[in-house]
Design an enzyme around this catalytic site. Sequence first.
Site, PDB file in Angstrom:
ATOM      1  N   ASP A  34       0.844  -1.198   0.000  1.00  0.00           N
ATOM      2  CA  ASP A  34       0.000   0.000   0.000  1.00  0.00           C
ATOM      3  C   ASP A  34       0.878   1.245   0.000  1.00  0.00           C
ATOM      4  OD1 ASP A  34      -2.046  -1.682   0.137  1.00  0.00           O
ATOM      5  OD2 ASP A  34      -2.791  -1.055   2.120  1.00  0.00           O
ATOM      6  N   TYR A  35       1.954   1.148   0.767  1.00  0.00           N
ATOM      7  CA  TYR A  35       2.851   2.292   0.907  1.00  0.00           C
ATOM      8  C   TYR A  35       3.460   2.674  -0.450  1.00  0.00           C
ATOM      9  CZ  TYR A  35       6.829   5.066   2.421  1.00  0.00           C
ATOM     10  OH  TYR A  35       7.737   6.068   2.569  1.00  0.00           O
ATOM     11  N   ASP A  36       4.021   1.676  -1.153  1.00  0.00           N
ATOM     12  CA  ASP A  36       4.652   1.970  -2.445  1.00  0.00           C
ATOM     13  C   ASP A  36       3.619   2.433  -3.471  1.00  0.00           C
ATOM     14  OD1 ASP A  36       7.148   1.423  -1.522  1.00  0.00           O
ATOM     15  OD2 ASP A  36       7.059  -0.699  -2.042  1.00  0.00           O
ATOM     16  N   ASP A  38       0.916   4.147  -2.807  1.00  0.00           N
ATOM     17  CA  ASP A  38       0.607   5.546  -2.497  1.00  0.00           C
ATOM     18  C   ASP A  38       1.674   6.487  -3.034  1.00  0.00           C
ATOM     19  OD1 ASP A  38      -1.736   5.015  -1.375  1.00  0.00           O
ATOM     20  OD2 ASP A  38      -1.073   5.110   0.711  1.00  0.00           O
ATOM     21  N   LEU A  84     -33.714 -12.572 -17.773  1.00  0.00           N
ATOM     22  CA  LEU A  84     -33.769 -13.997 -18.127  1.00  0.00           C
ATOM     23  C   LEU A  84     -34.977 -14.663 -17.498  1.00  0.00           C
ATOM     24  CD1 LEU A  84     -30.061 -15.039 -17.483  1.00  0.00           C
ATOM     25  CD2 LEU A  84     -31.125 -14.468 -19.658  1.00  0.00           C
ATOM     26  N   GLU A 114     -22.673 -20.101 -15.273  1.00  0.00           N
ATOM     27  CA  GLU A 114     -22.051 -18.987 -14.547  1.00  0.00           C
ATOM     28  C   GLU A 114     -22.791 -18.773 -13.244  1.00  0.00           C
ATOM     29  OE1 GLU A 114     -22.409 -15.555 -17.043  1.00  0.00           O
ATOM     30  OE2 GLU A 114     -21.553 -16.604 -18.759  1.00  0.00           O
ATOM     31  N   LYS A 116     -24.971 -16.555 -10.816  1.00  0.00           N
ATOM     32  CA  LYS A 116     -25.890 -15.427 -10.968  1.00  0.00           C
ATOM     33  C   LYS A 116     -25.570 -14.463  -9.824  1.00  0.00           C
ATOM     34  CE  LYS A 116     -30.851 -14.555 -11.545  1.00  0.00           C
ATOM     35  NZ  LYS A 116     -30.801 -13.269 -10.955  1.00  0.00           N
ATOM     36  N   ASP A 118     -25.776 -11.465  -7.360  1.00  0.00           N
ATOM     37  CA  ASP A 118     -26.947 -10.800  -6.808  1.00  0.00           C
ATOM     38  C   ASP A 118     -26.661  -9.310  -6.601  1.00  0.00           C
ATOM     39  OD1 ASP A 118     -29.467 -10.520  -5.919  1.00  0.00           O
ATOM     40  OD2 ASP A 118     -29.169 -11.485  -3.975  1.00  0.00           O
ATOM     41  N   TYR A 225     -20.319 -10.147 -17.703  1.00  0.00           N
ATOM     42  CA  TYR A 225     -20.694 -11.466 -18.195  1.00  0.00           C
ATOM     43  C   TYR A 225     -21.278 -11.503 -19.613  1.00  0.00           C
ATOM     44  CZ  TYR A 225     -24.940  -9.710 -15.877  1.00  0.00           C
ATOM     45  OH  TYR A 225     -25.985  -8.931 -15.446  1.00  0.00           O
ATOM     46  N   LYS A 312     -32.588 -20.359  -9.902  1.00  0.00           N
ATOM     47  CA  LYS A 312     -32.409 -19.664  -8.616  1.00  0.00           C
ATOM     48  C   LYS A 312     -32.291 -20.679  -7.485  1.00  0.00           C
ATOM     49  CE  LYS A 312     -34.551 -15.636  -8.191  1.00  0.00           C
ATOM     50  NZ  LYS A 312     -34.287 -14.260  -7.825  1.00  0.00           N
ATOM     51  N   CYS A 406     -38.056   1.805  27.516  1.00  0.00           N
ATOM     52  CA  CYS A 406     -36.770   1.209  27.148  1.00  0.00           C
ATOM     53  C   CYS A 406     -36.442   0.070  28.122  1.00  0.00           C
ATOM     54  CB  CYS A 406     -35.681   2.276  27.187  1.00  0.00           C
ATOM     55  SG  CYS A 406     -34.047   1.595  26.928  1.00  0.00           S
ATOM     56  N   CYS A 409     -33.207   1.212  30.285  1.00  0.00           N
ATOM     57  CA  CYS A 409     -33.165   2.317  31.252  1.00  0.00           C
ATOM     58  C   CYS A 409     -34.551   2.806  31.656  1.00  0.00           C
ATOM     59  CB  CYS A 409     -32.351   3.478  30.681  1.00  0.00           C
ATOM     60  SG  CYS A 409     -33.168   4.313  29.324  1.00  0.00           S
ATOM     61  N   CYS A 424     -34.794   4.957  22.062  1.00  0.00           N
ATOM     62  CA  CYS A 424     -34.762   5.395  23.451  1.00  0.00           C
ATOM     63  C   CYS A 424     -34.111   6.772  23.436  1.00  0.00           C
ATOM     64  CB  CYS A 424     -33.940   4.436  24.302  1.00  0.00           C
ATOM     65  SG  CYS A 424     -33.528   5.179  25.877  1.00  0.00           S
ATOM     66  N   CYS A 430     -28.729   5.591  29.231  1.00  0.00           N
ATOM     67  CA  CYS A 430     -29.097   4.262  28.746  1.00  0.00           C
ATOM     68  C   CYS A 430     -27.800   3.483  28.471  1.00  0.00           C
ATOM     69  CB  CYS A 430     -29.928   4.441  27.476  1.00  0.00           C
ATOM     70  SG  CYS A 430     -30.539   2.917  26.808  1.00  0.00           S
TER      71      CYS A 430
HETATM   72  S1  IVH Z   1     -26.889 -12.767 -18.525  1.00  0.00           S
HETATM   73  C1  IVH Z   1     -29.354 -11.511 -22.147  1.00  0.00           C
HETATM   74  N1  IVH Z   1     -25.337 -13.593 -16.590  1.00  0.00           N
HETATM   75  O1  IVH Z   1     -29.671 -11.721 -13.581  1.00  0.00           O
HETATM   76  C2  IVH Z   1     -28.643 -12.057 -20.991  1.00  0.00           C
HETATM   77  N2  IVH Z   1     -27.187 -12.209 -16.012  1.00  0.00           N
HETATM   78  O2  IVH Z   1     -32.499 -12.703 -14.363  1.00  0.00           O
HETATM   79  C3  IVH Z   1     -28.308 -11.056 -19.979  1.00  0.00           C
HETATM   80  N3  IVH Z   1     -27.332 -11.654 -13.619  1.00  0.00           N
HETATM   81  O3  IVH Z   1     -30.818  -9.099 -15.569  1.00  0.00           O
HETATM   82  C4  IVH Z   1     -28.092 -11.537 -18.611  1.00  0.00           C
HETATM   83  N4  IVH Z   1     -25.533 -12.751 -13.002  1.00  0.00           N
HETATM   84  O4  IVH Z   1     -28.956  -8.595 -13.872  1.00  0.00           O
HETATM   85  C5  IVH Z   1     -26.433 -12.870 -16.911  1.00  0.00           C
HETATM   86  N5  IVH Z   1     -23.852 -14.347 -14.984  1.00  0.00           N
HETATM   87  C6  IVH Z   1     -24.924 -13.640 -15.298  1.00  0.00           C
HETATM   88  C7  IVH Z   1     -25.671 -12.940 -14.338  1.00  0.00           C
HETATM   89  C8  IVH Z   1     -26.820 -12.245 -14.730  1.00  0.00           C
HETATM   90  C9  IVH Z   1     -26.534 -11.984 -12.600  1.00  0.00           C
HETATM   91  C10 IVH Z   1     -28.572 -10.863 -13.494  1.00  0.00           C
HETATM   92  C11 IVH Z   1     -28.760  -9.810 -14.552  1.00  0.00           C
HETATM   93  C12 IVH Z   1     -30.016 -10.200 -15.278  1.00  0.00           C
HETATM   94  C13 IVH Z   1     -30.695 -11.121 -14.316  1.00  0.00           C
HETATM   95  C14 IVH Z   1     -31.435 -12.210 -15.088  1.00  0.00           C
END
Ligand code: IVH
Length: 691
Positions: A34-36, A38, A84, A114, A116, A118, A225, A312, A406, A409, A424, A430
């Site tokens: 980190d130092y270098d 900076d 999707l 891949e 998904k 969140d 992605y 999911k 509360c 207290c 509170c 408290c």
């Molecule tokens: S592909 C046309 N890949 O999930 C294809 N989506 O329910 C575009 N998401 O709206 C999406 N990880 O926000 C893709 N590895 C992944 C993803 C991903 C998360 C989200 C994305 C999308 C929603 C689909």
Amino acid sequence: MTEQEVKQRIDRLISEIDTHNYSYYVLDNPTISDYDFDILLKELESLEKQYPQFKQPHSPTQRVGGQSAKSFGTVVHKEPLLSLGNTYSLSEIEDFDKRVRELANGVPFDYVCELKYDGLSISLEYEDGLLMRAVTRGDGTKGDDVTSNIRTIKSIPLKLHGNFPKHFIIRGEVIMPHKSFNKLNAQREKLGLELFANPRNAASGSLKLLDSRLVAKRGLDCFLYFLISDEITQPLHSERLKIAAQWGFKTGNYYRVCGGLQNIFKYIDVWDKKRKSLPFDTDGVVIKVNQVDLWAKLGFTAKFPRWAIAYKFKAERVSTLLESVDFQVGRTGRVTPVANLKPVSLSGTTVKRATLNSEGFIREMDIRVGDTVFVEKGGEIIPKIVGVDTALRPLHTPPFRFIENCPECGALLQKEDDEELHFCPDSLHCPPQIKGLLSHFVSRKAMDIFSLGDERIELLYNSGKVRNIADFYDLKYNDLFLLGSPVVADLFSQEEPLTAGKKQSVLKEKSVENILDGIEKSKNVPFEKVLYAMGIRYVGEVTAKYLARYFGSIERLQQASINELMNVNEVGERIAAAVVDFFANKENIAIVERLKKHGLKMEIVSDKSNNMQRGALYGLKFVVSGVFSISRDEIKRQIEDGGGIILSAISAKTNYVLAGENMGPKKKKKAETLGVPVISEQEFFSKFVKS
Ligand code: IVH
């Protein structure tokens, strides 16, 4: 250095810093201390300051714009941002595979699985290897232009390397890793702000901020992605991800090419277990056909592409009995109801408690003690109650009633005006709130007494030695020495006290010296930090700085009216009222007096060298409005560095209105009416900042 050499050095520094950033934020594999790092960054900053003509928009110093936007512009997506089809069932993935096979009509293909992520989707546009624009999903056809916020995410390259197409779009997901999420919520709790329920909400709330300097502090990250360009020849999605990674994007190493259903199911199974140990949230798996030229052939349903599907993960849900409700008082005074559940096993752990959030949450779900409730692991971290099995409710079960006093207290609880949250109000008496304030007082950004951690604060409080922030300064050696001994016998034995597994907390000679030394040193902490340390509600670090600079001393601040307080930059009615309330309390005044007697800094100590250099600005009050050739932040810094004061609204006390382009007509009129001189950026520099 000649100008040519300066330019070369700047280019070299940018590329070196970019490479280290890439190693750190994308590969998760730091290549410099980190130092270098900076030192490199500081050299670049200083060269760019001396030679602004060589400043480049993609320089790592330019990630934070420094100017607050009024709102985001709307941008129409060149290609709509599709979502999707979702499923929770493996048999629907079989149906999906069957459909794809039929439509592919004998053409061989495979899949890419891949994670998904969140978070929230983002579309990035690059031109000649430079990030030009970042747009949120919005309604799928148009979204918000959040480029300045996205630029603060260090894993997103501002400039690409390698052989990239002239123009392309890449899509991905902005996420908030658990580490950033926990840090953010801890800070919010300290400030008495409502907590984000999960990392997705926190990421989304962060991207909506209009000030990119705040976004930069949120620790966001982004996985890419989906690459869109006519100029790319790679026929496989997996290869496209690979080349995107070579240009500098974070694609993650989680994706796998899967030949068929068996591999897909295995991938899902593996990640359904392993996801709990990932440093970010994933809510499923996305399965995509790997052969890009098949995508057009497969086409779309009414809403979704037929070449991909999202599986999911199921949040595991169990039902159990709600035995009773406890009320916890946090360090900010917020009272949270917590459910005591009949212990039940959920995703590998035994759940006995779950948060009930607030009175409103309980009312909306009509949760009652004695009910059978459904529990899930919300956001994979905290168990939450998601419903009630009313059919199993015993007859005559009374509706739930929130407590009125509360539990710590006894004070009568208050509700935040428009919210359902209980507080509170008696912060001075408290216990959890006192301990919260004591910890805040000694924290790094406040009095910085690092020899006092939470464990020692607990010890000092429980022993009765420290019950308010002024008590720290009365502590003597004998008050502390051997504090925390569980039993006197332990003092004389050579054995460890019976605190197996826990760090021993008895204060010995060295610790006592360190504590007293830290307390003594804190007397040199500047006034603005002392003010922040006092823990006046809503007065954070920045507000404390503005208040200290505006009023100059605690006496003047103490006497300020709400209106006067509202003159101060970033101080609105809520903060002003909190300051007035604080000083209206006799106990607070007594504490302030004691702190003063102990020699804490209670006024701004002016830096003479600074004032002599830029004496013309000292004490002058400015309102800064409009757009300038440099960032508004930089202008404000110049004023403050010279001892000037920034106000948020024009009043008779304003000395100058510094007007950039597009200053609002209302402000202009107000300045005229009050006779406040309006000066331009040029006039400001020639009058006050002589070089
Ligand atoms: S592909 C046309 N890949 O999930 C294809 N989506 O329910 C575009 N998401 O709206 C999406 N990880 O926000 C893709 N590895 C992944 C993803 C991903 C998360 C989200 C994305 C999308 C929603 C689909």
